[in-house]
Design an enzyme around this catalytic site. Structure first.
Site, mmCIF file in Angstrom:
data_model
loop_
_atom_site.group_PDB
_atom_site.id
_atom_site.type_symbol
_atom_site.label_atom_id
_atom_site.label_comp_id
_atom_site.label_asym_id
_atom_site.label_seq_id
_atom_site.Cartn_x
_atom_site.Cartn_y
_atom_site.Cartn_z
ATOM 1 N N PRO A 18 5.442 -3.364 9.723
ATOM 2 C CA PRO A 18 4.661 -4.092 10.635
ATOM 3 C C PRO A 18 3.514 -5.233 9.840
ATOM 4 C CG PRO A 18 3.668 -2.069 10.700
ATOM 5 C CD PRO A 18 4.676 -1.686 10.088
ATOM 6 N N MET A 19 4.109 -6.325 9.917
ATOM 7 C CA MET A 19 3.262 -7.558 9.050
ATOM 8 C C MET A 19 2.589 -8.451 9.453
ATOM 9 S SD MET A 19 6.027 -8.039 5.400
ATOM 10 C CE MET A 19 6.734 -7.907 6.888
ATOM 11 N N GLN A 71 3.102 -0.754 16.640
ATOM 12 C CA GLN A 71 1.942 -0.784 15.698
ATOM 13 C C GLN A 71 0.837 -0.404 17.112
ATOM 14 O OE1 GLN A 71 0.339 -2.597 12.409
ATOM 15 N NE2 GLN A 71 0.692 -0.214 11.820
ATOM 16 N N CYS A 101 -4.949 -0.439 7.329
ATOM 17 C CA CYS A 101 -4.610 -1.519 6.930
ATOM 18 C C CYS A 101 -6.124 -2.140 6.909
ATOM 19 C CB CYS A 101 -4.721 -2.868 8.032
ATOM 20 S SG CYS A 101 -5.800 -3.948 8.433
ATOM 21 N N LYS A 140 0.933 5.644 9.899
ATOM 22 C CA LYS A 140 0.539 4.850 9.018
ATOM 23 C C LYS A 140 -0.106 4.739 8.015
ATOM 24 C CE LYS A 140 3.016 0.918 6.898
ATOM 25 N NZ LYS A 140 2.169 -0.022 5.923
ATOM 26 N N ASN A 212 6.625 3.734 1.642
ATOM 27 C CA ASN A 212 5.520 1.930 1.194
ATOM 28 C C ASN A 212 5.145 1.740 0.158
ATOM 29 O OD1 ASN A 212 3.948 0.293 3.439
ATOM 30 N ND2 ASN A 212 5.584 -0.738 3.201
ATOM 31 N N GLY A 214 5.265 -1.925 -2.820
ATOM 32 C CA GLY A 214 6.191 -1.974 -4.261
ATOM 33 C C GLY A 214 7.391 -2.042 -3.924
ATOM 34 N N GLY A 234 8.029 -3.576 2.703
ATOM 35 C CA GLY A 234 7.275 -4.943 3.248
ATOM 36 C C GLY A 234 7.810 -6.440 3.052
ATOM 37 N N ARG A 235 6.527 -6.808 1.663
ATOM 38 C CA ARG A 235 6.667 -8.252 1.903
ATOM 39 C C ARG A 235 8.709 -8.827 1.119
ATOM 40 N NH1 ARG A 235 2.286 -7.863 -2.428
ATOM 41 N NH2 ARG A 235 3.022 -5.805 -2.542
#
Length: 334
Positions: A18-19, A71, A101, A140, A212, A214, A234-235
């Site tokens: 989730p971003m 989320q 977060c 998470k 999660n 890297g 993620g990214r």
């Protein structure tokens, strides 16, 4: 086990994080085309927003996005329970509680990573959500906050939330620094400690653990799966989405598809949204990285970035962007 629950279970191996500001419904449809077997997550939505906000806008989704998790952010057990019940009504496959977060705004609201200092409260939240829905409730989290350097403290946090009913933990394998770093820096500066997540899984073999943090390439992701049940991109899934496609293909022994083919598969959805009056930029901003590192990739991004915001922009702009790429980059790499 039904087909939908079987598909949800199989999606444990690969998921997209989730971003905020990135994994909206248009992004998730594109990611589903790239990774048919992955588990997708919404952006974090606060429980209050789910209860009182415009649900169609905030948590609406296309059925193609399944398996899909919502989320939630929050720390009030009653509100989270109410939001969880709504999520079940809307057809989500999982509800995930954000305990990772680190942003100042999130801390001010007493949710996100700061909740790792209140495991009893997180456990209460998880128990309340479990009582309100039959959907799996997951968490998470980080390894700890600030200067925490105690594996036992991290493990106790996990044990408390699992005892309360959490069905799975997603571990962002670094600490969250609550002061002095931006959210972006918090994804890069605190050191990664994959061994803590590995140890957690080794000591609790019955607990599904997703790793999660890297993970940016196929080979390391597959290596992590020797020590964890799943990996969450993620990214990398956003800035270089072809990595997501290649990993999904590798895990499911499917051939990789050319980038152009994947983009063209997005066309019917894009045109359906254009027909509803949505601007092209809302869809194409999620595909800018598809030709990352490929000949013509910068020109592809430039054409879309400069033109997609213009009134009346349509799929023909995507065709123009494709013309700027080197067709050799469309081939399947053996």
């Amino acid at each position: 086990m039904t087909a939908s629950t079987d598909r949800y279970a199989a999606s444990l191996r690969l998921s997209v994080a989730p971003m905020m500001d990135w994994t909206d419904r248009h992004c998730r449809v594109f990611h589903r085309l790239l990774a048919p077997s992955a588990r997708l997550y919404t952006e974090m939505v606060h429980a209050n927003a789910v209860i009182h906000g415009d649900r169609a806008r905030l948590i609406g989704f296309d059925p193609v996005e399944h398996p899909l998790a919502l989320q939630l952010g929050g720390s009030d057990p009653a509100l989270l329970a109410q939001a969880a019940a709504i999520a079940q009504e809307w057809g989500f496959d999982e509800i995930n509680l954000n305990c990772g977060c680190p942003s100042d705004r999130v801390q001010a609201g007493r949710f996100g990573a700061c909740l790792m200092r209140e495991p009893a409260l997180v456990a209460e939240c998880v128990a309340a959500m479990c009582a309100a829905t039959h959907l799996p409730i997951t968490v998470k989290c980080r390894l700890g906050v600030d200067d925490d350097d105690d594996y036992a403290l991290f493990a106790r946090f996990v044990d408390q939330v699992v005892a309360a009913g959490a069905a799975m933990v997603v571990v962002h394998a670094r600490n969250a620094w609550l002061k002095g770093l931006s959210p972006k820096e918090n994804r890069e500066v605190p050191p990664l400690r994959y061994d803590w997540a590995y140890r957690l899984k080794q000591e609790r073999p019955g607990l599904p653990v997703v790793l999660n943090g890297g993970i940016v390439a196929v080979e390391p992701a597959i290596a992590h799966l020797q020590h964890a049940d799943g990996v969450m991109l993620g990214r990398a899934a956003y800035h270089d989405p072809y990595v997501l496609h290649c990993l999904d293909a590798a895990l499911n022994q499917r051939p990789e598809q050319p980038r152009e083919s994947l983009l063209r598969a997005y066309q019917p959805y894009v045109e359906s949204q254009l027909a509803q009056g949505l601007g092209l930029k809302h869809m194409t901003r999620h595909v800018l990285g598809l030709f990352h590192g490929q000949p013509g990739g910068r020109a592809f991004r430039q054409v879309l970035s400069e033109g997609a915001h213009r009134p009346g922009a349509g799929w023909e702009l995507v065709e123009q962007a494709l013309e700027r790429t080197d067709t050799r980059s469309w081939r399947v790499v053996a």
